[in-house]
Design a protein around this motif. Sequence first.
Motif, PDB file in Angstrom:
ATOM      1  N   ALA A 276      38.873  33.384  43.517  1.00  0.00           N
ATOM      2  CA  ALA A 276      38.423  34.492  43.895  1.00  0.00           C
ATOM      3  C   ALA A 276      39.505  35.725  44.232  1.00  0.00           C
ATOM      4  O   ALA A 276      39.174  36.513  44.943  1.00  0.00           O
ATOM      5  CB  ALA A 276      37.838  34.051  45.583  1.00  0.00           C
TER       6      ALA A 276
ATOM      7  N   GLY B 126      40.355  37.833  42.395  1.00  0.00           N
ATOM      8  CA  GLY B 126      39.609  39.253  42.015  1.00  0.00           C
ATOM      9  C   GLY B 126      39.042  39.960  43.137  1.00  0.00           C
ATOM     10  O   GLY B 126      38.771  41.347  42.855  1.00  0.00           O
ATOM     11  N   LEU B 127      38.781  39.518  44.157  1.00  0.00           N
ATOM     12  CA  LEU B 127      38.159  40.221  45.277  1.00  0.00           C
ATOM     13  C   LEU B 127      39.253  41.015  46.236  1.00  0.00           C
ATOM     14  O   LEU B 127      38.920  41.460  47.035  1.00  0.00           O
ATOM     15  CB  LEU B 127      37.546  39.249  46.377  1.00  0.00           C
ATOM     16  CG  LEU B 127      36.227  38.302  45.785  1.00  0.00           C
ATOM     17  CD1 LEU B 127      35.868  37.239  46.798  1.00  0.00           C
ATOM     18  CD2 LEU B 127      35.303  39.522  45.527  1.00  0.00           C
TER      19      LEU B 127
ATOM     20  N   THR C 291      46.361  40.979  43.485  1.00  0.00           N
ATOM     21  CA  THR C 291      46.428  39.732  42.861  1.00  0.00           C
ATOM     22  C   THR C 291      47.100  39.522  41.795  1.00  0.00           C
ATOM     23  O   THR C 291      47.250  40.378  40.789  1.00  0.00           O
ATOM     24  CB  THR C 291      44.476  39.426  42.805  1.00  0.00           C
ATOM     25  OG1 THR C 291      44.595  38.036  42.292  1.00  0.00           O
ATOM     26  CG2 THR C 291      44.116  40.200  41.650  1.00  0.00           C
TER      27      THR C 291
ATOM     28  N   GLN D 295      35.853  36.270  41.117  1.00  0.00           N
ATOM     29  CA  GLN D 295      35.492  37.114  42.086  1.00  0.00           C
ATOM     30  C   GLN D 295      34.574  36.050  43.087  1.00  0.00           C
ATOM     31  O   GLN D 295      33.543  36.242  43.899  1.00  0.00           O
ATOM     32  CB  GLN D 295      34.600  38.401  41.797  1.00  0.00           C
ATOM     33  CG  GLN D 295      35.312  39.399  41.255  1.00  0.00           C
ATOM     34  CD  GLN D 295      34.704  40.399  40.592  1.00  0.00           C
ATOM     35  OE1 GLN D 295      33.509  40.500  40.769  1.00  0.00           O
ATOM     36  NE2 GLN D 295      35.158  41.296  39.842  1.00  0.00           N
TER      37      GLN D 295
ATOM     38  N   GLN E 278      32.408  33.844  41.962  1.00  0.00           N
ATOM     39  CA  GLN E 278      30.999  33.695  41.604  1.00  0.00           C
ATOM     40  C   GLN E 278      30.330  32.259  42.032  1.00  0.00           C
ATOM     41  O   GLN E 278      29.284  32.039  42.136  1.00  0.00           O
ATOM     42  CB  GLN E 278      30.833  33.977  40.109  1.00  0.00           C
ATOM     43  CG  GLN E 278      31.031  35.451  39.931  1.00  0.00           C
ATOM     44  CD  GLN E 278      32.547  35.884  39.466  1.00  0.00           C
ATOM     45  OE1 GLN E 278      33.487  34.956  39.678  1.00  0.00           O
ATOM     46  NE2 GLN E 278      32.919  36.792  38.607  1.00  0.00           N
TER      47      GLN E 278
ATOM     48  N   LEU F 176      33.141  47.861  44.227  1.00  0.00           N
ATOM     49  CA  LEU F 176      34.011  46.585  43.880  1.00  0.00           C
ATOM     50  C   LEU F 176      35.590  47.155  44.025  1.00  0.00           C
ATOM     51  O   LEU F 176      36.220  46.379  45.043  1.00  0.00           O
ATOM     52  CB  LEU F 176      34.076  46.193  42.285  1.00  0.00           C
ATOM     53  CG  LEU F 176      34.946  44.984  42.067  1.00  0.00           C
ATOM     54  CD1 LEU F 176      34.912  43.841  43.084  1.00  0.00           C
ATOM     55  CD2 LEU F 176      34.878  44.483  40.718  1.00  0.00           C
TER      56      LEU F 176
ATOM     57  N   ARG G  52      37.604  45.488  47.188  1.00  0.00           N
ATOM     58  CA  ARG G  52      38.916  44.724  46.996  1.00  0.00           C
ATOM     59  C   ARG G  52      40.088  45.402  47.852  1.00  0.00           C
ATOM     60  O   ARG G  52      40.720  44.549  48.440  1.00  0.00           O
ATOM     61  CB  ARG G  52      39.522  44.892  45.457  1.00  0.00           C
ATOM     62  CG  ARG G  52      38.301  44.143  44.535  1.00  0.00           C
ATOM     63  CD  ARG G  52      39.114  44.486  43.012  1.00  0.00           C
ATOM     64  NE  ARG G  52      40.432  43.848  42.591  1.00  0.00           N
ATOM     65  CZ  ARG G  52      41.185  44.234  41.985  1.00  0.00           C
ATOM     66  NH1 ARG G  52      40.800  45.025  40.874  1.00  0.00           N
ATOM     67  NH2 ARG G  52      42.340  43.291  41.714  1.00  0.00           N
TER      68      ARG G  52
ATOM     69  N   ALA H  40      29.757  38.990  44.150  1.00  0.00           N
ATOM     70  CA  ALA H  40      31.345  39.418  44.762  1.00  0.00           C
ATOM     71  C   ALA H  40      31.015  39.630  46.357  1.00  0.00           C
ATOM     72  O   ALA H  40      31.888  39.205  47.171  1.00  0.00           O
ATOM     73  CB  ALA H  40      31.927  40.622  44.273  1.00  0.00           C
TER      74      ALA H  40
ATOM     75  N   ALA I  50      32.555  37.189  49.389  1.00  0.00           N
ATOM     76  CA  ALA I  50      33.558  37.711  50.301  1.00  0.00           C
ATOM     77  C   ALA I  50      32.836  37.625  51.425  1.00  0.00           C
ATOM     78  O   ALA I  50      33.729  37.472  52.655  1.00  0.00           O
ATOM     79  CB  ALA I  50      33.547  39.528  49.891  1.00  0.00           C
TER      80      ALA I  50
END
Length: 512
Positions: free
Chosen positions: A190, A192-193, A197, A204, A206, A415, A419, A454, A458
Amino acid sequence: MTRPVLIIGAGIAGLWAALKLAPRRVILLTGSPLGEGAASGWAQGGVSAALAEDDTPALHARDTIEAGAGLVDTEAAHALAAGAAEQVRELAAIGAPFEREGEAWSLSREAAHSRHRVARVTGDGAGAAIMQTLIAAVRAADHVEIRDGWAAAALIPGDKGDCAGAFARDPEGEIHTILADETILAMGGAGGLFALTTTPAGAQGQAMAMAARLGAVIQDPEFIQFHPTALNAGLDPAPLCTEALRGEGAVLIDQSGHRFMKAIHRDAELAPRDVVARAVHRHNLGGKGAFLDCRCAIGDTFPVHFPAVFAACMSAGIDPRVEPIPVAPTAHYHMGGVAADIDGQTSVPGLWAIGECASTGLHGANRLASNSLAEGLVSAARVAKVLTDASLCATDRAPAVKPAHTPPALPPLALTRLRQAMSRYCGVERSGAGLAELSALIEAMIARHGEADALVAARFITAGAIARTESRGGHFRTDFPQAHAIAQHTRLSLADLAGTRPHALAHTAPAE
């Protein structure tokens, strides 16, 4: 005739499982074009395994348990340690170019390991080299059908509360129904959240969102490991400065040249990652700066011994042979995820999870360095053994609904905002006030954009962080800096998140 096994994700775990499942027919969804978008290919350190003469699986398991801050499942730790060396040898046998010193393995030592046990490739190229080997083997395997660039959009609920496959989007955007008797999630983490990173931005969480919609339990989602030493040069994703550098003697200094880790932990730069990450974070936050000094330990050999890190530094205008590397902690690995046993079986029949997207209890609250690639290999081998042994009695799973139902996509600007908020409020250090603000933002975004994967992922991470009113491993609360006397897992379902009521989120169970 049984349906195929569907594997979603083509990192090391997904590829190794695909190979090991022979002779069962496999459909492999790669998400991105094969070889791209998988964090496995970016892994630098290597594969941890008890390969040295002075090492044993028992010692490897002990180090894993000690690093995990009270939440490691001992059965999972021993299973990993017992199986890792065999998987490394099998990988080497099909062409993975691990370094050797004569007949012996060339091994690195990384943080919280008591022995040199990280099998490496050209210092920092293990992940990429292993991926190249596996991709070639999978392309040559007759039993594997590769759907290159196909991404899973949603799992298909079965008529018995099970998983009957997945809806998948092809490279042209068309949705297809893929029915399968067994579906394996190997979708990564995760990272990419988060705005900062070291992982592919497409990772994210998924798998958590998809599995939770089928009723799967999500375990310990709040535990994100922040790697202490990513190159701090404003790049997205942030290039990783492998822990092997510190294993070779590189040290952390502030802008005045003071080596600060010696006063913080007895193991200095090789302390557990959460300890080092907080120290680096605080030095940067306090204006002292944090730098990885490799001049004495690596020096002129940098381009040969650590070519990936060297190239990243030089592209950012930093020559690590003659100047310290500015570093910052960044989201690197997700210890939580879809709850599964050591064979990858989730709480939903027909649905399995392996690698980073799974939470078996192996990593606890703080992953031992280089256990990630080892986990991907061992978990893949274990799930393949179960599914090949059971192939004669596979269940013919029927879908409960036929129309494809897929969640909405989160617009790019939304997004980016998510983030940034995740890094600010759910990063290396967290507080109740910040988490409450983050939770409110996520709910507002869901109201506007719908329950995109996403946002659901989160939501799980934030909910777990709110519920955990202590500091443990990778989760640090400035308002609750101490650890509870009894370590407990967080276990959440999608129903627990309804209304985001804090009292509905504190579903914990004692660690095993």
